[in-house]
Design an enzyme around this catalytic site. Structure first.
Site, PDB file in Angstrom:
ATOM      1  N   LYS A  34      53.967  49.186 -41.552  1.00 21.79           N
ATOM      2  CA  LYS A  34      54.165  48.054 -42.474  1.00 21.79           C
ATOM      3  C   LYS A  34      54.491  46.760 -41.730  1.00 21.79           C
ATOM      4  O   LYS A  34      55.228  45.908 -42.221  1.00 21.79           O
ATOM      5  CB  LYS A  34      55.243  48.371 -43.533  1.00 21.79           C
ATOM      6  N   ASP A  50      44.320  54.125 -51.930  1.00 26.29           N
ATOM      7  CA  ASP A  50      44.343  54.709 -53.270  1.00 26.29           C
ATOM      8  C   ASP A  50      43.412  55.910 -53.392  1.00 26.29           C
ATOM      9  O   ASP A  50      43.501  56.667 -54.360  1.00 26.29           O
ATOM     10  CB  ASP A  50      43.909  53.661 -54.311  1.00 26.29           C
ATOM     11  N   ASP A  78      42.015  50.040 -55.845  1.00 25.29           N
ATOM     12  CA  ASP A  78      40.858  49.415 -55.212  1.00 25.29           C
ATOM     13  C   ASP A  78      40.816  49.609 -53.705  1.00 25.29           C
ATOM     14  O   ASP A  78      39.819  49.315 -53.072  1.00 25.29           O
ATOM     15  CB  ASP A  78      40.826  47.911 -55.526  1.00 25.29           C
ATOM     16  N   ASP A 136      47.715  50.787 -59.285  1.00 25.70           N
ATOM     17  CA  ASP A 136      48.093  49.972 -58.145  1.00 25.70           C
ATOM     18  C   ASP A 136      48.368  48.550 -58.648  1.00 25.70           C
ATOM     19  O   ASP A 136      47.937  48.176 -59.736  1.00 25.70           O
ATOM     20  CB  ASP A 136      46.937  49.978 -57.129  1.00 25.70           C
TER      21      ASP A 136
END
Length: 1115
Positions: A493, A721, A717, A382
């Site tokens: 988003k 993920d 993190d 990431d």
């Protein structure tokens, strides 16, 4: 590059991916009947009754105004009710774990061999009395070996448990009207807790304020979709699991935020009351565990076959009338082949490595994960919080066609104006940053600049920026309260808020911020010097230029828009809802960019990983241009993509061929449409970035990479993920910035959040594999000098060169000491391991081989299923269990099976042909020759020639065998008579020198097995002092056993062996080092060619931004 794929091409490209298409997860939706049996009733209470029952203070309007419990009251309740922890799930008992260690293949063989010796004792007690010692020792060794392994496992589990205690889960709680962070274990009933997206709910809680909260209850109820939860002032009359105002311990918050009152803790929570939900331990084996198990089975099979064959040879030839001696010989063969101490050595080596990695701030949850990190071929990482600092700073703003800089930087053009609040559009963007925000503060009674902001990095950066230009931040927010909100999520988003901010046409104003392309799609006008103008192609061109300007510098770009809601459509008091809020015809205000600088050391770390042959790719939710710009700063992208090459050469993107570029940036919107050959194209590139990805995309990327044979590591993190972290071969989470869910899903945690620690981890993982290999190579090298003399004892025959008991002393005496010392071996050269490719590299040849095997397997299964089902369906029935078994039994008798077995591979296994060749045919033969030369020289000095030995041993089956205390005198080749006492002494000296020869040549072998890049002598020989400690302990044990008279009854040594005979094995030890040096020269060219070539353009120094930050911190 345009091409038409043939049917064969498509089948081959899609081979290996078919199982992914078939993986349609169908989770059961039924709810456990036990869920209705819990005693939770607090969800039925009204807000006032809830506060009274829990004796706490709550504020339903906003939540943040709640006083919560006092610190003293919380401590009192904690002492009364106990910690908020669940009773651990039932694990295997210590006795069961010990049995598991005992019932391994090696130990079972030893126990069976020991029982056989006692069976012989029962048949003829007097003749086989000496077998009492051997049988007892064999069985004792099995139990002792199991105890050593058991003790090491228990110890390593305790060490790992102490490491895990360093990262306890925490939560945000309101006490004495202050929002603080405390360990989740310290929560008590009545605590007011704030939960947010990515949090794991720390206890059972009743909500009294929430904003778009959704939780994942699948682990409890089986519901696959996230469930919406909201406050109910009058309580809920529904079942516990369906109550909309109740969230449960250990469930994941997937969106929104909420305040709630803790009503159950620890074992009194829902999950604590349902025993069925507390699962046991998993029994999955790691790749390393599988390789070790395969090796154990292989060696055990060889040992049993050799023992049976030579038992048959012995009983049918020389030892026809002495079955007991032949059985003892067969047992000796078993003992010689089996490396009894190997399981203990492996466990200890991994434990030591895990402890060493913890000192480097890398916590390994599973011991086998230590080696997995060294096997990685692909690392998907990431960006935010992993590669970058997750400390956002507003750098540029663009509105009304002008770019402004808010941060002193050398990256801006000379004509970029400095930001001031009075510039067109700037006040609106500042308001959007402040009012469309979900950040919280630890304290509100201190100046804004001194507050700790609790929120994600982007909103924190925007709030910091807005706070510098808004005179009274808190008053500004109170003046314009939120009326309605749609929080940001990874699907939309964007985040939307409607606030009570009057304007000329009405009471309410709607603000939206988020991904620029998503926000712009909702706009029909833009703000130009305070005037609304329709969006035109000219504006879009300016927008694209501004976007490129920001994103090309590696900045995260956020778009802002507003809509002044007319009173005619949205009058004062209008009840907004998820189906009734304005989602179109907004006015575009501008763009704001935030810089999240790379972490110190990331650039060098990625460079080192790439030089180690590991493909590093970025998987991020950021815009492709932002992701690419950051990737170019940190060594992740050095070459051209199709787009950058097209821009350089003036050609169209479609005119660029695939083999012209080595980098690719893939947009998340394209992932769902990719075909098999397109995935192959992407993973064939050296430099890969996936942008605008969702959690589902990240998971799909991991699966596709694994389907090509990659050993995939994933670093991350955030909660988004966690699916990929769990699916990866090795999930690596961040400790400080990581969510509880990501840390739980991962196999490894970086305690200091330093991505550069992965380089140390990879090096440690590779070194532990090398050390394991050295240890095994060293341990099995003594098999040849133990087995061949045993075979000569039967085939020639000659007097027994070494007894089974002495073999056991070798295997579990000095060998164990020295084998363990390899754990502390440092790297052979400074960067040798980190310039070699992974041990199972993925390249074009390996991928094609894997796909061909997968295609053959698929076609075979389909053919068999068609035959069995007798159907003409286009989709054949799934092959039955019986069909699969028939296929498995037939497979070894097919040509294809043996082609696959002998197919060339670049993979390096723990036990491979090179290791076996060295151990059995090279070092083993040299050690065997040294032992036999010593054996024959000692006998010759005692008056026995080789022919004398053969003649004497052939009389073994007669009534008067030689080399016993009651033997007749033996007439040697010189005609000299040798008495029974001299015969016994000669045999004891010969067996002693064989034992010592194996020990002495193995001492030289300690350094020979390390020689891969360099010669087995010089300064590096002295670097591991534990080797010398192991040799010293082994020497003490060997001399003690051979030269101590009371032990001769059991082990058969003698104190009459001159130390001058030690020079014979020493000479062969030197010969072994000479051969190893020649071997290094012969293999050096191949190793040089295998080294990862230098990568042109790598920048192995810190970025200027991180250097300046580091200097600031040191001042």
């Amino acid at each position: 590059m345009h091409r038409e794929l043939t049917k064969e091409d498509r089948e081959l490209a899609n081979a290996g991916y078919s199982h992914l298409e078939e993986e349609k997860e169908k989770k059961a939706g039924g709810k456990d009947a036990d869920l209705d049996k819990v005693d939770i009733i607090e969800h039925t209470l009204t807000f006032s009754a809830l506060a009274d029952t829990m004796a706490t203070s709550i504020e339903p309007k906003g939540g943040s105004g709640s006083a919560g419990l006092t610190v003293s009251e919380a401590q009192t309740r904690l002492a009364r009710d106990g910690k908020n922890v669940l009773t651990p799930p039932k694990k295997k008992s210590a006795f069961r774990k010990y049995l598991d260690c005992l019932l391994t293949m090696f130990n079972i063989l030893l126990i069976v061999a020991g029982i056989l010796e006692y069976v012989l004792l029962g048949i003829n007690f007097h003749e086989n009395f000496q077998n009492t010692y051997l049988g007892g020792i064999l069985i004792a060794v099995a139990f002792l070996n199991a105890f050593i392994e058991f003790y090491q496992l228990q110890k390593s589990e305790a060490i790992l448990a102490s490491f895990l205690a360093m990262i306890p889960p925490s939560c945000r709680v309101v006490r004495d009207s202050t929002l603080i962070t405390v360990p989740a274990a310290d929560l008590v009933k009545g605590d007011v807790v704030l939960v947010r997206m990515g949090d794991k709910t720390p206890a059972d809680m009743i909500l009294f304020w929430a904003s778009d909260l959704k939780v994942d209850n699948s682990s409890l109820t089986g519901e696959s979709e996230p469930q919406e939860r909201l406050p109910l002032p009058d309580g809920s009359k529904a079942r516990v699991v369906e109550a909309e105002n109740l969230i449960f311990n250990s469930t994941l918050v997937v969106s929104g935020e909420a305040y709630g009152v803790v009503v159950r803790t620890g074992d009194h929570t829902l999950i604590g009351q349902i025993a069925a939900l507390t699962g046991g331990e998993s029994g999955n084996k790691s790749p390393l565990g599988v390789e070790i198990s395969r090796f154990v089975v292989m060696v055990s099979t060889i040992a049993v076959i050799f023992a049976i064959v030579f038992f048959a040879v012995g009983i049918s030839t020389v030892y026809k009338s002495n079955g007991a001696a032949t059985v003892t010989f067969a047992v000796s063969i078993l003992v010689a082949f089996v490396p009894e101490g190997l399981p203990s050595v492996v466990t200890l080596l991994l434990s030591i490595a895990a402890k060493r990695m913890a000192a480097e701030n890398v916590l390994v949850k599973d011991l086998q994960g230590v080696e997995t990190l060294g096997s990685l071929t692909l690392l998907a990482t990431d960006k935010t919080g992993t590669l970058t600092r997750n400390q956002m700073t507003v750098t540029n703003l663009w509105s009304s066609g002008k770019m402004y800089t808010a941060f002193q930087s050398n990256n801006d053009d000379a004509d970029t104006e400095a930001f001031t609040i009075d510039k067109p559009g700037m006040r609106e963007m500042t308001d959007i940053s402040a009012l469309n925000s979900r950040v919280k503060f630890d304290k509100t009674d201190v100046p804004f600049a001194k507050r700790q902001i609790l929120g994600d990095a982007t909103e924190t950066g925007l709030a910091r920026f807005a706070g510098r230009y808004i005179q009274d931040y808190d008053a500004h927010q109170q003046k314009h309260p939120k009326v309605f909100e749609v929080p940001f999520n990874s699907t939309n988003k964007w985040a939307l808020v409607i606030i009570d901010k009057p304007h000329t046409d009405g009471q309410y104003t709607s603000y939206i911020k988020g991904a620029p392309e998503r926000v712009l799609a909702k706009c029909t006008t833009y703000l130009n010097n305070g005037v609304l103008e329709p969006i035109t192609p000219e504006f879009k061109t300016q927008y694209d230029e501004a976007y490129d300007y920001m994103a090309s510098r590696g900045h995260r770009v956020i778009a802002c828009a507003q809509l002044l809601l007319p009173d005619s459509k949205y009058p004062t008091g209008h009840a907004f809802s998820k189906t009734d809020y304005p989602s179109a015809e907004y006015c575009f205000v501008g763009l704001v960019s935030l810089e999240d600088p790379p972490k110190h050391g990331v650039r060098e770390a990625i460079g080192k990983l790439r030089l180690a042959g590991i493909k590093v790719m970025m998987v991020t939710g950021d815009h492709p241009k932002t992701a690419e710009a950051i990737a170019r700063k940190i060594n992740l992208i050095l070459g051209d993509t199709k787009e950058s090459l097209a821009k350089k050469t003036g050609r169209g993107v479609n005119e660029i061929y695939e083999d012209e570029v080595k980098a690719v940036v893939v947009h998340g919107d394209d992932i769902d449409k990719l075909q098999g050959w397109e995935w192959d194209n992407i993973f064939s590139k050296e430099e890969i970035v996936f942008a605008r990805t969702s959690p589902q995309h990240k998971l799909e990327i991991v699966k596709r990479a694994q389907a090509l044979g990659h050993v995939v590591g994933v670093t991350g993190d955030g909660v988004n993920d966690s699916p990929a972290l769990k699916k990866a071969d090795l999930g690596i989470a961040m400790n400080i910035s990581g969510s509880d869910v990501s840390k739980e899903a991962a196999n490894m945690i970086l305690l200091d959040d330093n991505f550069a620690s992965t380089v140390n981890g990879v090096q440690e993982g590779r070194q532990i594999f090398v050390n394991l290999k050295r240890s095994i190579q060293y341990t099995i090298s003594h098999s040849t000098p133990e087995v061949i003399p045993q075979l000569l004892y039967v085939v020639v025959p000659i007097p027994l060169p070494i007894s089974a008991i002495l073999i056991l002393v070798i295997d579990l005496g000095f060998e164990l000491f020295v084998a363990l010392s390899f754990a502390w071996d440092p790297p052979e050269t400074k960067d040798g391991l980190m310039r070699m490719p992974p041990r199972k590299p993925v390249n074009e040849r390996s991928i094609i081989s894997l796909k061909k095997r997968a295609l053959r397997r698929t076609k075979t299964l389909r053919h068999n299923s068609r035959t069995m089902s007798m159907t003409e369906s286009l989709t054949p029935a799934k092959p039955s269990f019986i069909t699969k078994w028939k296929l498995m039994l037939k497979t070894p008798f097919t040509r294809v099976f043996w082609e696959d077995v002998f197919e060339h591979s670049d993979d390096e296994n723990l036990v491979d042909s090179k290791l076996l060749s060295y151990a059995y045919l090279e070092a083993g033969v040299i050690e065997m020759l040294g032992s036999l030369v010593g054996y024959f020289v000692v006998f010759f000095k005692s008056g026995f020639s080789p022919s004398d030995l053969r003649r004497a041993q052939q009389a073994f089956s007669t009534s008067q065998p030689f080399f016993t205390k009651t033997s007749p005198d033996f007439i040697n080749y010189q005609g000299r008579s040798i008495s029974a006492a001299d015969q016994v002494t000669a045999l004891a000296r010969a067996q002693s020198i064989v034992y010592l020869s194996i020990f002495i040549t193995q001492c030289f072998n300690v350094f020979a097995v390390k020689a891969k890049f360099t010669f087995p002598f010089g300064r590096q020989v002295l670097r591991n002092y534990y080797n010398f400690a192991g040799i010293f302990c082994g020497a003490c044990l060997g001399i003690f056993i051979i030269y101590t008279p009371p032990l001769h009854v059991v082990f058969g040594g003698t104190d009459k062996l001159s130390p001058l005979y030690w020079l014979i094995p020493c000479a062969f030890g030197v010969l072994l080092l000479i051969w190893t040096s020649i071997r290094v020269l012969l293999l050096r060219k191949g190793l040089e060619q295998a080294r990862v070539k230098d990568i042109h353009g790598l920048m192995m120094f810190p970025t200027m931004r991180t250097m300046s930050i580091a200097r600031t911190k040191t001042k």
